[in-house]
Design an enzyme around this catalytic site. Structure first.
Site, PDB file in Angstrom:
ATOM      1  N   GLU A   1      -3.062  -4.356  19.554  1.00 48.68           N
ATOM      2  CA  GLU A   1      -2.192  -4.522  18.386  1.00 48.68           C
ATOM      3  C   GLU A   1      -1.269  -3.334  18.178  1.00 48.68           C
ATOM      4  OE1 GLU A   1      -4.465  -4.976  14.836  1.00 48.68           O
ATOM      5  OE2 GLU A   1      -2.776  -4.472  13.549  1.00 48.68           O
TER       6      GLU A   1
ATOM      7  N   GLU B   1      -7.607 -11.537  10.234  1.00 48.97           N
ATOM      8  CA  GLU B   1      -8.280 -10.252   9.996  1.00 48.97           C
ATOM      9  C   GLU B   1      -9.035 -10.330   8.677  1.00 48.97           C
ATOM     10  OE1 GLU B   1      -5.601  -6.983   9.832  1.00 48.97           O
ATOM     11  OE2 GLU B   1      -7.173  -5.505   9.564  1.00 48.97           O
TER      12      GLU B   1
ATOM     13  N   HIS C   1     -14.228  -5.012  11.446  1.00 55.60           N
ATOM     14  CA  HIS C   1     -13.750  -3.679  11.853  1.00 55.60           C
ATOM     15  C   HIS C   1     -14.909  -2.748  12.124  1.00 55.60           C
ATOM     16  CE1 HIS C   1      -9.391  -3.844  10.829  1.00 55.60           C
ATOM     17  NE2 HIS C   1      -9.844  -5.031  10.555  1.00 55.60           N
TER      18      HIS C   1
ATOM     19  N   ASN D   1       0.810  -1.210   0.000  1.00 54.23           N
ATOM     20  CA  ASN D   1       0.000   0.000   0.000  1.00 54.23           C
ATOM     21  C   ASN D   1       0.851   1.272   0.000  1.00 54.23           C
ATOM     22  OD1 ASN D   1      -2.266   1.520  -0.035  1.00 54.23           O
ATOM     23  ND2 ASN D   1      -3.028   0.912   1.977  1.00 54.23           N
TER      24      ASN D   1
ATOM     25  N   HIS E   1      -2.536 -10.234   9.273  1.00 50.59           N
ATOM     26  CA  HIS E   1      -3.082  -9.000   8.709  1.00 50.59           C
ATOM     27  C   HIS E   1      -3.985  -9.366   7.535  1.00 50.59           C
ATOM     28  CE1 HIS E   1      -1.868  -4.925   6.659  1.00 50.59           C
ATOM     29  NE2 HIS E   1      -2.951  -4.777   7.368  1.00 50.59           N
TER      30      HIS E   1
ATOM     31  N   TYR F   1      -6.497   7.007  13.318  1.00 51.54           N
ATOM     32  CA  TYR F   1      -6.342   5.772  12.548  1.00 51.54           C
ATOM     33  C   TYR F   1      -7.598   4.917  12.701  1.00 51.54           C
ATOM     34  CZ  TYR F   1      -5.910   1.076  11.427  1.00 51.54           C
ATOM     35  OH  TYR F   1      -6.224  -0.123  10.896  1.00 51.54           O
TER      36      TYR F   1
HETATM   37  C1  CS2 Z   1      -4.257  -1.887   9.936  1.00 54.12           C
HETATM   38  C2  CS2 Z   1      -4.252  -1.618   8.468  1.00 54.12           C
HETATM   39  O1  CS2 Z   1      -5.527  -3.759   9.392  1.00 54.12           O
HETATM   40  C3  CS2 Z   1      -4.831  -3.239  10.248  1.00 54.12           C
HETATM   41  O2  CS2 Z   1      -4.567  -3.722  11.366  1.00 54.12           O
HETATM   42  O3  CS2 Z   1      -3.077  -1.681  10.603  1.00 54.12           O
HETATM   43  O4  CS2 Z   1      -5.415  -0.910   8.202  1.00 54.12           O
HETATM   44  C4  CS2 Z   1      -3.074  -0.840   7.941  1.00 54.12           C
HETATM   45  O5  CS2 Z   1      -3.124   0.485   8.430  1.00 54.12           O
HETATM   46  C5  CS2 Z   1      -3.136  -0.835   6.421  1.00 54.12           C
HETATM   47  O6  CS2 Z   1      -3.103  -2.167   5.982  1.00 54.12           O
HETATM   48  C6  CS2 Z   1      -1.975  -0.071   5.827  1.00 54.12           C
HETATM   49  O7  CS2 Z   1      -2.027  -0.160   4.422  1.00 54.12           O
HETATM   50 MG    MG Z   2      -2.910  -2.922  12.297  1.00 55.71          MG
END
Ligand code: CS2
Ligand code: MG
Length: 403
Positions: free
Chosen positions: A237, A340, A123, A38, A313, A160
């Site tokens: 996390e 995830e 999420h 990304n 991830h 975030y």
């Molecule tokens: C994040 C992501 O999914 C997660 O735990 O940390 O959204 C991360 O910010 C993105 O994959 C970055 O491209």
């Molecule tokens: Mg993360």
């Protein structure tokens, strides 16, 4: 033996950029691999096109390990997210080919299923605590057994994990990086209330997770972990930046809140100390950024010795090809923890038709031979690359900080 006859990189942007490697063989069978990084997508595309693909032509596609070692040791300049994402894409595509030629889903080649399905987490995010909890309730109704809570922070314009979208989270925007403003003290004041109200509204059966996203110092993370202990999180996390793996010793000394780290790791060396000293409970390294299925199995094998479980991830910027590969890996690995699953948009899913499915909080890779995912090149061609950056983050006084 299936000889590699050609390979090419497909760049597409169905709402966000994805880099896909397609490797073709003389047996009329091809494989696909995700190479999306990304905000730096074209670096990996060039690494593959200009440096890796010429070395693949004529090789035996069955020799996954040998090709992995060739690309890792042969580069001389080892590790790093660009190199390891490129190697990952080759690895995924070769496992896809091997499965197709064997007529088996990849997880059967990895030792078969170790569970019925992979528990995933969604999420829930919102501009404030009540909106976040409302979203979480929707995930509960969808049948999720685990949900991440990320809420706006009073006094901060943005933070975030809060996107304003109900089910999709795509942080990479704009032709240049957005700049966000951060205050750790405001954040630390707001999180315990999020989980206290979360538990009150959602009960105790739903696993709750939270992503600090690298924004605390070790002692701040220790304090946050302690403050959250009454709410029994599944994990906290990226509590602190993990270049210094030893930094987690301080957090560990102060709190029993389980810790997860590693989505930005790209090799076993990034997490060796964290695992061997049991400084974490879940390793987040992913199939696309940590060298593919072959290397991720090594990481999981080390983690298993120390009772550390996987928690890969799986954000929207990992394509459905990665999601498929992660589920083949996840359903077979003995020390699976959680996967995830940030849903992709319908336009992304159309470009990447796949066999994986969600039911009652679990996901299954499906039983199609190979990875069970493809790329519709005609559709993909209709989505031009569109440069996009992840945001940068500054403290209130303008100091550059961690995003
Ligand atoms: C994040 C992501 O999914 C997660 O735990 O940390 O959204 C991360 O910010 C993105 O994959 C970055 O491209
Ligand atoms: Mg993360």
């Amino acid at each position: 033996m299936p000889t590699i006859t050609s390979a090419r990189v497909i760049v597409t942007c169905p709402g966000r950029n994805f880099i896909t490697l397609k490797i073709e063989t003389d047996q009329g069978v091809y494989g696909v691999g995700d190479a999306t990084l990304n905000g730096r997508e074209l670096a990996v595309a060039s690494y593959l096109t200009d440096h890796v693909i010429p070395c693949l032509i004529g090789r035996d596609a069955h020799r996954i390990e040998d090709i992995w070692q060739y690309l890792y040791k042969g580069a001389y300049w080892r590790r790093g997210p660009v190199t390891m994402s490129a190697i990952a894409a080759v690895d995924m595509a070769l496992w896809d080919i091997k499965g197709k030629l064997a007529g088996l889903p990849v997880y059967q080649l990895l030792g078969g299923a170790s569970r019925e399905g992979c528990m995933v987490y969604g999420h829930a995010n919102g501009s404030d605590i009540s909106e976040t909890i409302e979203r979480a309730q929707e995930y509960l109704e969808f049948g999720y057994k685990a949900v991440r809570l990320q809420s706006g922070v009073p006094g901060l314009k943005a933070t975030y994990g809060v996107s304003g979208e109900r089910f999709y989270y795509e942080p990479a925007k704009g032709n240049l990086p957005d700049e966000t403003c951060w205050s750790t003290s405001k954040y630390l004041r707001s999180v315990p209330e999020l989980f206290q109200k979360g538990r009150d509204a959602l009960g105790w059966d739903l696993h709750l997770l939270h992503d600090v996203h690298h924004r605390c110092t070790p002692i701040e993370a220790a304090r946050l972990g302690k403050d959250l202990e009454p709410y029994r999180l599944f994990w906290l996390e990226d509590a602190t930046p993990a270049e210094d793996q030893a930094a987690f010793r301080l957090i560990r000394q102060h709190t029993t809140t389980p810790l997860a780290v590693g989505e930005i790791f790209n090799s076993i060396w990034d997490c060796k100390q964290l695992i061997e000293e049991q400084l974490i409970d879940y390793i987040r390294a992913t199939v696309v950024h940590a060298g593919g299925i072959t290397h991720l199995r090594r990481i999981a094998g080390l983690a298993d010795l120390y009772q550390v479980r996987t928690g890969c991830h799986g954000a929207t910027d990992l394509s459905p090809v990665s999601m498929a590969a992660a589920l083949h890996f996840g359903i077979s690995v003995p020390n699976f923890g959680i996967q995830e699953y940030m849903r992709h948009t319908p336009e992304t899913d159309a470009v990447f038709p796949h066999a994986y499915s969600f039911q009652d909080g679990l996901m299954h890779p499906g039983d199609k031979p190979g990875l069970g995912v493809d790329i519709d090149e005609k559709l993909a061609a209709g989505y031009e690359y569109n440069r996009a950056y992840l945001p940068v983050n500054r403290l209130e006084d303008g100091t550059m900080f961690n995003w």
